[in-house]
Design a protein around this motif. Structure first.
Motif, PDB file in Angstrom:
ATOM      1  N   PRO A 138       0.795  -1.258  -0.076  1.00  0.00           N
ATOM      2  CA  PRO A 138      -0.027   0.141  -0.027  1.00  0.00           C
ATOM      3  C   PRO A 138       0.820   1.268   0.056  1.00  0.00           C
ATOM      4  CG  PRO A 138       0.043  -0.980   2.412  1.00  0.00           C
ATOM      5  CD  PRO A 138       0.708  -1.794   1.310  1.00  0.00           C
ATOM      6  N   ARG A 139       0.465   2.299  -0.546  1.00  0.00           N
ATOM      7  CA  ARG A 139       0.873   3.788  -0.690  1.00  0.00           C
ATOM      8  C   ARG A 139      -0.333   4.695  -0.344  1.00  0.00           C
ATOM      9  NH1 ARG A 139       5.644   3.409  -5.238  1.00  0.00           N
ATOM     10  NH2 ARG A 139       6.774   1.618  -4.369  1.00  0.00           N
ATOM     11  N   ILE A 140       0.196   5.960   0.041  1.00  0.00           N
ATOM     12  CA  ILE A 140      -0.686   6.992   0.314  1.00  0.00           C
ATOM     13  C   ILE A 140      -0.823   8.022  -0.615  1.00  0.00           C
ATOM     14  CG2 ILE A 140       0.561   8.242   2.135  1.00  0.00           C
ATOM     15  CD1 ILE A 140      -1.811   8.496   3.686  1.00  0.00           C
ATOM     16  N   GLU A 141      -1.930   8.661  -1.091  1.00  0.00           N
ATOM     17  CA  GLU A 141      -1.986   9.886  -2.015  1.00  0.00           C
ATOM     18  C   GLU A 141      -2.938  10.860  -1.486  1.00  0.00           C
ATOM     19  OE1 GLU A 141      -1.194   7.300  -6.043  1.00  0.00           O
ATOM     20  OE2 GLU A 141      -3.252   8.003  -5.714  1.00  0.00           O
ATOM     21  N   PRO A 142      -2.588  11.979  -1.129  1.00  0.00           N
ATOM     22  CA  PRO A 142      -3.380  13.210  -0.916  1.00  0.00           C
ATOM     23  C   PRO A 142      -4.259  13.662  -2.172  1.00  0.00           C
ATOM     24  CG  PRO A 142      -1.091  13.988  -0.812  1.00  0.00           C
ATOM     25  CD  PRO A 142      -1.127  12.577  -1.269  1.00  0.00           C
ATOM     26  N   GLU A 143      -5.202  13.808  -2.184  1.00  0.00           N
ATOM     27  CA  GLU A 143      -6.100  14.173  -3.488  1.00  0.00           C
ATOM     28  C   GLU A 143      -7.276  15.124  -3.088  1.00  0.00           C
ATOM     29  OE1 GLU A 143      -6.961  10.644  -6.040  1.00  0.00           O
ATOM     30  OE2 GLU A 143      -5.210   9.706  -5.326  1.00  0.00           O
ATOM     31  N   LYS A 198       3.086  14.599   5.203  1.00  0.00           N
ATOM     32  CA  LYS A 198       4.166  14.465   6.412  1.00  0.00           C
ATOM     33  C   LYS A 198       3.757  13.083   6.940  1.00  0.00           C
ATOM     34  CE  LYS A 198       3.865  19.065   7.974  1.00  0.00           C
ATOM     35  NZ  LYS A 198       3.628  20.204   9.342  1.00  0.00           N
ATOM     36  N   CYS A 199       4.558  12.351   7.423  1.00  0.00           N
ATOM     37  CA  CYS A 199       4.626  11.152   8.091  1.00  0.00           C
ATOM     38  C   CYS A 199       5.282  11.267   9.431  1.00  0.00           C
ATOM     39  CB  CYS A 199       5.399  10.062   7.445  1.00  0.00           C
ATOM     40  SG  CYS A 199       5.533   8.406   8.191  1.00  0.00           S
ATOM     41  N   ASP A 200       4.598  11.211  10.267  1.00  0.00           N
ATOM     42  CA  ASP A 200       4.936  11.391  11.822  1.00  0.00           C
ATOM     43  C   ASP A 200       5.367  12.468  12.234  1.00  0.00           C
ATOM     44  OD1 ASP A 200       3.947   8.606  12.459  1.00  0.00           O
ATOM     45  OD2 ASP A 200       6.049   7.876  12.104  1.00  0.00           O
ATOM     46  N   GLY A 201       4.948  13.570  11.566  1.00  0.00           N
ATOM     47  CA  GLY A 201       5.260  15.094  11.538  1.00  0.00           C
ATOM     48  C   GLY A 201       6.270  15.536  10.702  1.00  0.00           C
ATOM     49  N   ALA A 208       3.198   2.087   6.423  1.00  0.00           N
ATOM     50  CA  ALA A 208       3.289   0.730   7.218  1.00  0.00           C
ATOM     51  C   ALA A 208       2.512   1.126   8.538  1.00  0.00           C
ATOM     52  CB  ALA A 208       4.737   0.601   7.542  1.00  0.00           C
ATOM     53  N   PRO A 209       2.263  -0.104   8.997  1.00  0.00           N
ATOM     54  CA  PRO A 209       1.265   0.108  10.375  1.00  0.00           C
ATOM     55  C   PRO A 209       2.270   1.004  11.560  1.00  0.00           C
ATOM     56  CG  PRO A 209       1.437  -2.484   9.501  1.00  0.00           C
ATOM     57  CD  PRO A 209       2.200  -1.586   8.703  1.00  0.00           C
ATOM     58  N   GLY A 210       1.224   1.490  12.244  1.00  0.00           N
ATOM     59  CA  GLY A 210       1.982   2.548  13.315  1.00  0.00           C
ATOM     60  C   GLY A 210       2.252   3.897  12.850  1.00  0.00           C
ATOM     61  N   GLU A 211       2.340   4.284  11.426  1.00  0.00           N
ATOM     62  CA  GLU A 211       2.689   5.574  11.039  1.00  0.00           C
ATOM     63  C   GLU A 211       1.397   6.388  11.196  1.00  0.00           C
ATOM     64  OE1 GLU A 211       6.179   4.526   7.971  1.00  0.00           O
ATOM     65  OE2 GLU A 211       4.067   4.795   7.254  1.00  0.00           O
ATOM     66  N   CYS A 212       1.685   7.583  11.138  1.00  0.00           N
ATOM     67  CA  CYS A 212       0.591   8.574  11.416  1.00  0.00           C
ATOM     68  C   CYS A 212       0.811   9.580  10.208  1.00  0.00           C
ATOM     69  CB  CYS A 212       0.274   9.256  12.582  1.00  0.00           C
ATOM     70  SG  CYS A 212      -1.063  10.521  12.445  1.00  0.00           S
ATOM     71  N   TRP A 213      -0.107   9.862   9.029  1.00  0.00           N
ATOM     72  CA  TRP A 213       0.090  10.744   8.041  1.00  0.00           C
ATOM     73  C   TRP A 213      -0.627  11.945   8.053  1.00  0.00           C
ATOM     74  CZ3 TRP A 213       3.808   9.837   3.835  1.00  0.00           C
ATOM     75  CH2 TRP A 213       4.448   8.669   4.033  1.00  0.00           C
ATOM     76  N   THR A 214      -0.289  13.060   7.611  1.00  0.00           N
ATOM     77  CA  THR A 214      -1.005  14.353   7.445  1.00  0.00           C
ATOM     78  C   THR A 214      -0.688  14.966   6.227  1.00  0.00           C
ATOM     79  OG1 THR A 214      -0.361  14.697   9.856  1.00  0.00           O
ATOM     80  CG2 THR A 214      -1.424  16.402   9.010  1.00  0.00           C
ATOM     81  N   ALA A 215      -1.835  15.476   5.776  1.00  0.00           N
ATOM     82  CA  ALA A 215      -1.895  16.408   4.495  1.00  0.00           C
ATOM     83  C   ALA A 215      -2.113  17.711   4.972  1.00  0.00           C
ATOM     84  CB  ALA A 215      -2.747  15.731   3.145  1.00  0.00           C
ATOM     85  N   VAL A 216      -1.291  18.878   4.527  1.00  0.00           N
ATOM     86  CA  VAL A 216      -1.317  20.101   5.061  1.00  0.00           C
ATOM     87  C   VAL A 216      -1.618  20.864   3.698  1.00  0.00           C
ATOM     88  CG1 VAL A 216      -0.631  22.017   6.209  1.00  0.00           C
ATOM     89  CG2 VAL A 216      -0.193  19.676   7.226  1.00  0.00           C
ATOM     90  N   PRO A 217      -2.696  21.475   3.530  1.00  0.00           N
ATOM     91  CA  PRO A 217      -2.811  22.320   2.371  1.00  0.00           C
ATOM     92  C   PRO A 217      -2.575  23.752   2.586  1.00  0.00           C
ATOM     93  CG  PRO A 217      -4.945  22.070   3.132  1.00  0.00           C
ATOM     94  CD  PRO A 217      -4.082  21.247   4.093  1.00  0.00           C
ATOM     95  N   ASN A 218      -1.883  24.583   1.489  1.00  0.00           N
ATOM     96  CA  ASN A 218      -1.730  25.871   1.721  1.00  0.00           C
ATOM     97  C   ASN A 218      -2.213  26.571   0.426  1.00  0.00           C
ATOM     98  OD1 ASN A 218       0.219  25.745   4.323  1.00  0.00           O
ATOM     99  ND2 ASN A 218       1.020  24.252   2.671  1.00  0.00           N
ATOM    100  N   ARG A 275      -5.568  13.850   8.692  1.00  0.00           N
ATOM    101  CA  ARG A 275      -4.614  13.054   9.211  1.00  0.00           C
ATOM    102  C   ARG A 275      -5.067  11.594   9.250  1.00  0.00           C
ATOM    103  NH1 ARG A 275      -4.082  15.947  13.186  1.00  0.00           N
ATOM    104  NH2 ARG A 275      -1.836  16.615  12.741  1.00  0.00           N
ATOM    105  N   LEU A 276      -4.090  10.565   9.324  1.00  0.00           N
ATOM    106  CA  LEU A 276      -4.822   9.062   9.386  1.00  0.00           C
ATOM    107  C   LEU A 276      -3.785   8.320   9.640  1.00  0.00           C
ATOM    108  CD1 LEU A 276      -6.848   7.126   8.236  1.00  0.00           C
ATOM    109  CD2 LEU A 276      -5.442   6.941   6.147  1.00  0.00           C
ATOM    110  N   ARG A 277      -3.980   7.554  10.715  1.00  0.00           N
ATOM    111  CA  ARG A 277      -2.905   6.641  11.264  1.00  0.00           C
ATOM    112  C   ARG A 277      -3.435   5.168  10.923  1.00  0.00           C
ATOM    113  NH1 ARG A 277       0.292   7.120  15.439  1.00  0.00           N
ATOM    114  NH2 ARG A 277      -0.689   9.223  16.095  1.00  0.00           N
ATOM    115  N   PHE A 278      -2.391   4.307  10.595  1.00  0.00           N
ATOM    116  CA  PHE A 278      -2.426   3.062  10.071  1.00  0.00           C
ATOM    117  C   PHE A 278      -2.085   1.988  11.278  1.00  0.00           C
ATOM    118  CE2 PHE A 278      -1.350   5.613   6.445  1.00  0.00           C
ATOM    119  CZ  PHE A 278      -2.362   5.395   5.858  1.00  0.00           C
TER     120      PHE A 278
END
Length: 284
Positions: A118-123, A206-209, A262-272, A280-283
């Motif tokens: 799996p991979r993550i994409e902000p859209e 971002k991944c884990d900040g 990967a499990p345990g990670e927290c991902w954030t997308a910050v638009p400007n 934000r999403l945690r796995f």
């Protein structure tokens, strides 16, 4: 034209119907069984993009037979900056189902065990309030949009190492895994503002900040509305698959690189530069 009429014209041809059914069944089995298979395009009989789209209704029917309902479409490979990485040089599309789409507010963590690589994409996501037509320019298309949101798509590869052709991705339901929809903002009351912002905003992933990639709205075929217009045009020329309808959710393609998760990670997308909330999403 009824959807089923186009479906019959496109695939009920004796010379390849059996082969397309076999391809669709193998791809569907890999998707729901979290298995990986060799790309169809690398096999002796190969796979053309035309045939992959003719197999798309078959894959859809297999999902529907399991109780899934179509709620929208995802557009993939709209981001030109990743074309060379994957060897896919034009956008593709696939279905989104009620069993793969979630409101982000209702998801504390997303388990990854059911996805292959799996991979993550902000859209940018659009909710259609009316059916668009191929004659519409981007301003006219925007009148069909009921809401806009930032979301995450989780993509996956049933083909080892993310090695495939465009045709392979189509028959694999556009490498779609899940769609997480962030807060929805009404489009019409601020249409002029959205039209400008959708061509000019930036985003940090971002991944884990920690910032791991940055993107721009123009990465997506010069903007998410351009991606929507491209999809409408593709479907207008498609005699097999149905056009977009009111109520559908459209995911317009990744604004950054697709990043492994990967499990345990927290991902954030910050638009400007656009009035959308960070997500934000945690796995697990």
């Amino acid at each position: 034209m009824k959807i089923e009429d186009g479906f019959r014209r496109g695939i009920d041809q004796p010379e390849n119907a059996e082969g397309l059914h076999a391809i669709a069944a193998e791809a569907f089995g890999a998707l729901v069984g979290t298995r990986q298979i060799s790309p169809f395009s690398s096999r002796p009989d190969g796979l053309t993009l035309e045939d992959a789209y003719r197999a798309t209704p078959l894959v859809r029917q297999m999902y529907e037979a399991q109780g899934f309902k179509v709620v929208g479409r995802k557009i993939g490979f709209t981001n030109r900056t990743i074309w060379a990485q994957y060897g896919v040089y034009a956008p593709v599309w696939a279905h989104v189902f009620d069993g793969t789409a979630y409101d982000l507010a209702n998801v504390e963590t997303l388990p990854l065990a059911s996805y292959s690589e799996p991979r993550i994409e902000p859209e940018i996501l659009f909710g259609l309030g009316a059916a668009p037509s191929a004659e519409m320019d981007e301003i006219a298309l925007s009148s069909c949009i009921a809401w806009v949101a930032l979301g995450f798509e989780i993509v996956q590869s049933i083909f080892p190492g993310w090695k495939f052709s465009a045709a392979d991705t189509v028959v694999a339901n556009g490498v779609h895994g899940a769609l997480l929809v962030g807060p929805r903002q009404p489009f019409a009351p601020r249409a002029a503002e959205w039209l400008h912002a959708l061509t000019a905003f930036e985003i940090d992933l971002k991944c884990d900040g920690r910032v791991v990639d940055q993107g721009h709205s123009r990465n997506v075929l010069d903007g998410p509305l351009s991606a929507l217009r491209h999809l409408v045009g593709l479907l207008a020329r498609d005699t097999v698959n149905s056009p977009l309808g009111a109520g559908e959710i459209i995911s317009t393609g990744t604004l950054t690189k697709a990043m492994p998760i990967a499990p345990g990670e927290c991902w954030t997308a910050v638009p400007n530069g656009i009035a959308l909330d960070e997500i934000r999403l945690r796995f697990s």
